[in-house]
Design a protein around this motif. Structure first.
Motif, short mmCIF file in Angstrom:
data_model
loop_
_atom_site.label_atom_id
_atom_site.label_comp_id
_atom_site.label_asym_id
_atom_site.label_seq_id
_atom_site.Cartn_x
_atom_site.Cartn_y
_atom_site.Cartn_z
N VAL B 22 46.09 27.63 43.70
CA VAL B 22 46.91 28.90 43.61
C VAL B 22 46.35 30.29 42.75
O VAL B 22 46.18 31.18 43.53
CB VAL B 22 48.45 28.83 43.06
CG1 VAL B 22 48.84 29.94 42.71
CG2 VAL B 22 49.20 27.95 44.02
N ILE B 23 45.72 29.69 41.93
CA ILE B 23 44.97 30.95 40.80
C ILE B 23 43.85 31.37 41.70
O ILE B 23 43.66 32.87 41.66
CB ILE B 23 44.78 30.22 39.46
CG1 ILE B 23 46.33 29.96 38.76
CG2 ILE B 23 44.04 31.19 38.81
CD1 ILE B 23 45.99 29.31 37.67
N LEU B 26 44.63 33.61 44.28
CA LEU B 26 45.20 34.98 43.66
C LEU B 26 44.08 35.78 43.47
O LEU B 26 43.81 37.14 43.84
CB LEU B 26 46.28 34.99 42.76
CG LEU B 26 47.73 34.33 42.96
CD1 LEU B 26 48.28 34.34 41.39
CD2 LEU B 26 48.26 35.56 43.88
N VAL B 27 43.23 35.35 42.81
CA VAL B 27 41.90 36.07 42.16
C VAL B 27 41.29 36.50 43.50
O VAL B 27 40.64 37.63 43.63
CB VAL B 27 40.92 35.11 41.28
CG1 VAL B 27 39.57 35.77 40.84
CG2 VAL B 27 41.77 34.79 40.09
N ARG B 29 42.08 36.89 46.65
CA ARG B 29 42.77 38.08 47.20
C ARG B 29 42.59 39.30 46.55
O ARG B 29 42.33 40.47 47.04
CB ARG B 29 44.05 37.64 47.31
CG ARG B 29 45.04 38.63 47.99
CD ARG B 29 46.53 38.13 47.78
NE ARG B 29 47.38 39.10 48.07
CZ ARG B 29 47.88 40.14 47.45
NH1 ARG B 29 47.44 39.94 46.17
NH2 ARG B 29 48.72 40.96 47.73
N ALA B 30 42.67 39.29 45.02
CA ALA B 30 42.59 40.53 44.46
C ALA B 30 41.00 41.16 44.66
O ALA B 30 41.04 42.24 44.87
CB ALA B 30 42.78 40.14 42.83
N ASP B 33 40.48 42.28 48.10
CA ASP B 33 41.37 43.42 48.53
C ASP B 33 40.66 44.64 47.98
O ASP B 33 40.67 45.82 48.63
CB ASP B 33 42.76 43.10 47.65
CG ASP B 33 43.82 43.74 48.63
OD1 ASP B 33 43.60 43.57 49.93
OD2 ASP B 33 44.68 44.29 48.09
N SER B 34 40.39 44.74 46.54
CA SER B 34 39.82 45.85 46.18
C SER B 34 38.28 46.18 46.66
O SER B 34 38.11 47.39 46.90
CB SER B 34 39.57 45.81 44.42
OG SER B 34 38.63 44.96 44.22
N ARG B 37 39.29 47.94 49.92
CA ARG B 37 40.04 49.26 49.68
C ARG B 37 38.71 50.30 49.36
O ARG B 37 38.84 51.45 49.78
CB ARG B 37 40.71 49.33 48.67
CG ARG B 37 42.04 48.53 48.76
CD ARG B 37 42.97 48.69 49.76
NE ARG B 37 43.60 47.82 50.27
CZ ARG B 37 44.40 47.65 51.15
NH1 ARG B 37 43.82 48.12 52.13
NH2 ARG B 37 45.34 46.69 51.13
N ASN B 38 37.69 50.01 48.53
CA ASN B 38 36.90 50.62 48.10
C ASN B 38 35.86 51.08 49.44
O ASN B 38 35.32 52.01 49.65
CB ASN B 38 35.93 50.13 47.12
CG ASN B 38 36.37 50.33 45.62
OD1 ASN B 38 37.02 51.48 45.43
ND2 ASN B 38 36.58 49.29 44.86
N ALA B 40 36.70 51.01 52.41
CA ALA B 40 37.32 52.05 53.38
C ALA B 40 37.44 53.13 52.87
O ALA B 40 37.27 54.30 53.76
CB ALA B 40 38.73 51.57 53.70
N LEU B 41 37.37 53.40 51.52
CA LEU B 41 37.37 54.83 50.98
C LEU B 41 35.98 55.59 50.88
O LEU B 41 35.95 56.66 51.27
CB LEU B 41 37.81 54.81 49.39
CG LEU B 41 39.32 54.94 49.11
CD1 LEU B 41 39.70 54.88 47.92
CD2 LEU B 41 39.87 56.32 49.81
N LEU B 44 35.51 56.56 54.57
CA LEU B 44 36.45 58.12 54.60
C LEU B 44 35.63 59.06 53.70
O LEU B 44 35.53 60.42 54.51
CB LEU B 44 37.78 57.88 53.93
CG LEU B 44 38.89 57.33 55.04
CD1 LEU B 44 40.04 56.99 54.19
CD2 LEU B 44 39.20 58.31 56.19
N GLY B 93 36.07 55.22 41.53
CA GLY B 93 35.44 54.34 41.77
C GLY B 93 34.39 53.62 40.78
O GLY B 93 34.59 52.61 40.29
#
Lengths: 264, 110, 222
Positions: B22-23, B26-27, B29-30, B33-34, B37-38, B40-41, B44, B93
């Motif tokens: 589980v941990i 979560l890690v 995924r974090a 995810d980041s 996001r970075n 994608a930015l 852009l 960033g």
């Protein structure tokens, strides 16, 4: 109005700068404390004379239960932030906390079940506490589902905030009614944990694990907030780019008004 | 010390495995995810910057009008937090992007 | 203001009664569930009479859910919800009146007819009366808790499933005390009135929180 705009503008900026600096330290600290807790829990603590080695499951189970509730409390506070104070970070904090809370609630259920099999002889007992945690998990799932159902982030945040607060009011009622229901249908023979006082040799690993996992959860929460802020930034930039593209295709005099109206 | 020959050791190990899974999830995924996001930015930003550099043959007046209108709406409307967050950390960033992002914010307001 | 609320109540009842309205469909669905469960359990009358109150309550919960997703959705689509938002009548009262209309077409007939369905489940007269009383007092809680979910999902195109996921966990206390009170009437250690009064309290709390939360959700356009 300018101050509120600046407030909304400045806060996420400062948050991003501050969190970028803090995050590695928090991650390192939580790793160290959790590692120490694991050492205490697995190697330097004795087995319980009644429960044997299974007592070590408690060192995960109890912090997970605590975090399940703590993250719901964070979500409720953030929900108030969204609805009452309209704080720009509140939406983001709400959204970041939900999956982490759901994950720890699930972990609490799984470890509780793994503890129950050797102790109670069955994977699941409709014990009051287990059942309440199960209902909490269902509420978490509902919140996650609602986040996914509404596309616009601001609208989703307000809807989820209302649901979170309704759940917050409901959780004590659920706890009360499940307790009542449980005493009505008294289970035959269940070993209870309540009576036993905890020895210091078990309190330390429990305490260390709880702090370590709490730090971990806070780190994950902060990281999730950062990702969400970036996601919203990307979303608004994309929308703006689309606006600009749409505006370029239109004749000049119309452009400003129609594009502005279309940006909603 | 944990006794590996205890009768219920499987359950203890399974519980710790579940926690690890589980941990780790979560890690992971974090982190993913980041990263996403970075990236994608960045994409852009690359497009956005290119558009800024080339002074568009069109109408700067119109563009600024759009900006002020949408800003005015946003302070009232629901998107304010999203937009605030959106404008906020541009060019952040990396470490030390704070000052620049503040400047960006101000130029956005103008 | 009372006139406006009365008009709203009449309108909602008329809408439910007309073609395309959900009308008494909830009761029909209730009957279907009650018929279905013995097919799964087997026609053992002793078993059925023992778990009858539970079956009736579960069926009531599900039957309440059926029409709920349209509670605000229709008004959201045709714009009458905007009129209600802008009117001088507090939105909380509007929500209560709409909930009342929903209860009058779902929960109330369901409770009224429950003795009839109790016959199918081999219920004693005492038990039937008890179930009827608990349903009469408890179904408003179901309607208003469900109303929160309906308000939150009013603007979603496919709100039905997510509505159930949102509100079912919140209905658990009502279910617990409803069934407990009904069981207590048949026999058991607890006096009937204890869970029954808690059930009544839950309904009152649900009406208040449901009205406030649904109105907040509708104002937010969620």
């Amino acid at each position: 109005m300018p101050t509120s705009f600046l407030w909304g503008l400045a806060n996420p900026t400062r948050f991003m700068a501050l969190s970028a600096r803090i995050l590695p330290w928090m991650a390192a600290l939580s790793a160290v404390v959790t590692a120490a807790g694991l050492y205490l829990a697995l190697f330097s603590s004795p087995a319980d004379y009644q429960q044997g080695e299974t007592v070590r499951i408690m060192y995960i189970h109890v912090p997970a239960a605590w975090l399940a509730l703590a993250l719901y409390a964070i979500m409720s506070l953030s929900a108030l932030g969204t609805l009452v104070w309209r704080h720009p970070l509140a939406d983001v904090s709400q959204k970041a906390a939900a999956p982490i809370g759901a994950a720890f609630t699930l972990l609490c259920l799984v470890t509780g079940s793994l503890w129950g099999k050797p102790m109670w002889g069955t994977w699941w007992v409709w014990d009051a506490r287990l059942t309440s945690v199960l209902v909490l998990f269902l509420i978490y799932l509902g919140i996650l589902a609602l986040w996914r159902a509404i596309e616009d982030p601001g609208q989703a945040a307000r809807a989820v905030a209302i649901l979170t607060l309704v759940g917050f009011v409901n959780i004590p009622i659920v706890k009360f009614s499940v307790d009542w229901w449980n005493t009505l249908h008294q289970p035959a023979s269940v070993i209870r944990m309540d009576g036993a006082t905890i020895d210091a040799s078990m309190l330390w690993p429990l305490f260390t694990m709880a702090i370590g996992l709490t730090l971990l959860a806070l780190t994950l929460h902060m990281s999730g907030m950062r990702s969400e802020i970036l996601a919203r930034r990307a979303r608004s930039l994309t929308l703006k780019a689309a606006d600009r593209a749409a505006e370029r295709q239109r004749p000049l005099p119309l452009s400003a008004g129609s594009a502005g109206a279309g940006s909603a | 010390m944990i006794a590996l020959d205890s009768p219920h050791i499987g359950f203890v190990l399974a519980a710790y495995m579940a926690a690890a899974i589980v941990i780790a999830g979560l890690v992971l995924r974090a982190v993913i995810d980041s990263r996403m996001r970075n990236r994608a930015l960045d994409i852009l930003a690359a497009r956005g910057v290119a558009r800024h550099r080339v002074p568009s043959s069109g109408h700067p007046e119109g563009a600024s009008a759009v900006r002020t209108i949408s800003d005015g709406r946003d302070t009232v409307g629901s998107e304010s937090s999203a937009q605030g967050a959106g404008y906020a950390g541009r060019g952040e960033g990396e470490e030390g992007g704070t000052a620049r992002s503040h400047d960006d914010g101000r130029s956005d307001r103008r | 203001m009372m006139a406006a609320l009365g008009a709203l109540l009449v309108r909602d009842l008329k809408l439910a009664a007309r073609v395309g309205g959900s009308g008494l469909l909830g009761v029909v669905f209730f009957l279907m569930l009650v018929t279905l469960i013995p097919f799964a359990l087997g026609p053992d009358l002793n078993l059925l009479s023992r778990i009858g109150p539970a079956i009736l309550w579960i069926a009531a919960v599900l039957a309440t859910l059926i029409g709920l997703d349209r509670l605000f959705q229709g008004d959201e689509e045709d714009g009458s919800l905007d009129l209600m938002r802008m009117s001088h009548v507090p939105l909380e009262l509007v929500v209560i009146v709409k909930g009342l209309a929903h209860w009058l077409t779902t929960g109330f007939p369901l409770a009224l007819l429950s003795p009839l369905f109790g016959l199918l489940l081999a219920q004693e007269p005492d038990a039937m009366l008890a179930v009827m009383a608990t349903l009469m007092v408890g179904t408003p809680a179901l309607t208003f808790i469900g109303g929160i979910g309906a308000a939150l999902t009013a603007s979603l195109p496919r709100g039905g499933l997510i509505l159930a996921v949102l509100v079912l966990p919140l209905m658990i206390p009502t279910l617990i005390f409803g069934v407990s009170a009904a069981q207590a009437a048949i026999g058991g250690t607890v006096p009937f009135l204890t869970p029954f009064l808690v059930l009544a309290a839950l309904s009152l709390v649900a009406i208040v929180t449901g009205a406030v939360a649904s109105a907040a959700a509708l104002r937010g356009g969620g």
